[in-house]
Scaffold this motif. Structure first.
Motif, PDB file in Angstrom:
ATOM      1  N   PHE A 152       0.862  -1.187   0.000  1.00 49.89           N
ATOM      2  CA  PHE A 152       0.000   0.000   0.000  1.00 49.89           C
ATOM      3  C   PHE A 152       0.895   1.233   0.000  1.00 49.89           C
ATOM      4  CE2 PHE A 152      -3.225   2.433   2.911  1.00 49.89           C
ATOM      5  CZ  PHE A 152      -3.561   3.268   1.857  1.00 49.89           C
ATOM      6  N   GLY A 153       0.726   2.085  -1.005  1.00 48.45           N
ATOM      7  CA  GLY A 153       1.544   3.290  -1.091  1.00 48.45           C
ATOM      8  C   GLY A 153       0.717   4.540  -0.915  1.00 48.45           C
ATOM      9  N   ILE A 154       1.132   5.394   0.025  1.00 52.60           N
ATOM     10  CA  ILE A 154       0.386   6.610   0.352  1.00 52.60           C
ATOM     11  C   ILE A 154       1.137   7.830  -0.167  1.00 52.60           C
ATOM     12  CG2 ILE A 154      -0.547   8.015   2.233  1.00 52.60           C
ATOM     13  CD1 ILE A 154      -0.771   5.463   3.898  1.00 52.60           C
ATOM     14  N   THR A 179       3.061  -1.146   4.169  1.00 53.93           N
ATOM     15  CA  THR A 179       2.586   0.194   3.821  1.00 53.93           C
ATOM     16  C   THR A 179       3.762   1.152   3.685  1.00 53.93           C
ATOM     17  OG1 THR A 179       0.515  -0.208   5.008  1.00 53.93           O
ATOM     18  CG2 THR A 179       1.084   2.082   4.549  1.00 53.93           C
ATOM     19  N   LEU A 180       3.795   1.876   2.565  1.00 54.82           N
ATOM     20  CA  LEU A 180       4.816   2.894   2.332  1.00 54.82           C
ATOM     21  C   LEU A 180       4.178   4.263   2.492  1.00 54.82           C
ATOM     22  CD1 LEU A 180       5.624   0.306   0.585  1.00 54.82           C
ATOM     23  CD2 LEU A 180       6.954   1.884  -0.810  1.00 54.82           C
ATOM     24  N   SER A 181       4.791   5.106   3.329  1.00 53.81           N
ATOM     25  CA  SER A 181       4.293   6.462   3.537  1.00 53.81           C
ATOM     26  C   SER A 181       5.458   7.325   3.990  1.00 53.81           C
ATOM     27  CB  SER A 181       3.182   6.460   4.591  1.00 53.81           C
ATOM     28  OG  SER A 181       2.671   7.763   4.770  1.00 53.81           O
ATOM     29  N   HIS A 182       5.521   8.535   3.492  1.00 52.86           N
ATOM     30  CA  HIS A 182       6.652   9.393   3.825  1.00 52.86           C
ATOM     31  C   HIS A 182       6.631   9.869   5.269  1.00 52.86           C
ATOM     32  CE1 HIS A 182      10.030  11.910   2.847  1.00 52.86           C
ATOM     33  NE2 HIS A 182       9.396  13.038   3.155  1.00 52.86           N
ATOM     34  N   ARG A 183       5.440  10.021   5.852  1.00 51.63           N
ATOM     35  CA  ARG A 183       5.290  10.781   7.094  1.00 51.63           C
ATOM     36  C   ARG A 183       5.167   9.902   8.346  1.00 51.63           C
ATOM     37  NH1 ARG A 183       4.554  16.688   6.229  1.00 51.63           N
ATOM     38  NH2 ARG A 183       4.316  16.872   3.973  1.00 51.63           N
TER      39      ARG A 183
END
Length: 267
Positions: A152-154, A179-183
């Motif tokens: 899952f990429g955000i 899950t990939l997310s920068h924040r």
């Protein structure tokens, strides 16, 4: 004269230590137990790259590529800010990606700097052309060893959709999810949505790491930030925060080497 020589020696030592601490890459190993991971995928290895900010490591990024290759990754995750909006050089940043796609499937999500350039569509298109899977608030089902997991990429919320809204559109399913997310500063949102394992960056390790205290300052968190490096756990959620590789407005890391993270998954 002795005092002067002593002071000069301290300054020179500090400069050398700081130079080494900003140009040599640390590899942080994490072993993560992921509930629901099929036994067939025990030992699955993910290498996380974050916050390159157009930094260079060797000619054509060969030092960084070699470091990642040595980890023998099954998957490579890039969690944003591969470019820097203050000194945008996409061609330079893509050199390292060209090396990565030869090693393993690569997945990418935006950071705030990609969006701040105003050229996010060009960046995503260039990465896709190299064979990178660009995830923009999307879930992709991936089959490995005959078993299905979700990635899952955000998108970074600077692009107009909050992390909360992105999570709400993609509730958990029966499959194990990465899950990939920068924040990292919205950790509680990941917890509330029941995300299993979240890969984040953005904090730059707190930029200056104070022994015994941690990072000094991070975007989105201010002074003495809570989430800067390592693994954070609450409920069913684990979040990995990479210290990243490059710098942005503040050009120097102190006691905070550039980092790639290698995660080995077990059921």
């Amino acid at each position: 004269m002795k005092k002067l020589l002593g002071f000069v020696a301290i300054v020179v030592a500090f400069v050398i230590i700081t130079y080494i601490g900003n140009t040599t890459i640390a590899v942080t190993q994490q072993e993560i137990r992921l509930p629901g991971l099929p036994e067939e995928l025990e030992g699955l290895r993910v290498v996380q790259i974050s916050d390159l900010h157009d930094a260079t490591f060797g000619e054509a990024q060969q030092e960084l590529i070699a470091k990642v290759a040595k980890q023998e990754p099954d998957l490579i995750f890039i969690t944003g800010d591969i470019v820097d909006s203050n000194r945008y050089n996409l061609k330079q940043s893509l050199e390292v990606v060209e090396g990565f796609v030869e090693l393993a499937p690569v997945y990418y999500v935006t950071g705030n700097h990609e969006i701040a350039t105003g050229k996010v569509d060009q960046i995503k298109s260039s990465l896709s052309q190299l064979g990178v899977t660009v995830l923009s608030n999307e879930v992709e089902a991936v089959t490995l060893e005959g078993q299905t997991i979700e990635i899952f990429g955000i998108d970074d919320p600077l692009n107009g959709i909050s992390v909360t809204d992105a999570l709400a559109k993609h509730p958990r399913t029966e499959f194990p999810r990465l899950t990939l997310s920068h924040r990292p500063e919205v950790f509680e949102e990941y917890v509330m949505n029941g995300e299993s394992l979240v890969f984040t960056g953005h904090a730059h390790g707190g930029q200056i790491r104070i022994p015994g205290l941690g990072g000094l300052i991070a975007p989105g968190q201010g002074f003495f930030p809570q989430y800067t490096a390592g693994v954070y756990e609450e409920g069913e959620t684990q979040m990995i925060v990479s210290r990243g590789l490059g710098n942005s407005l503040f050009p120097v890391r102190i006691f905070n080497r550039p980092e790639i993270v290698t995660v080995t998954l077990t059921p």
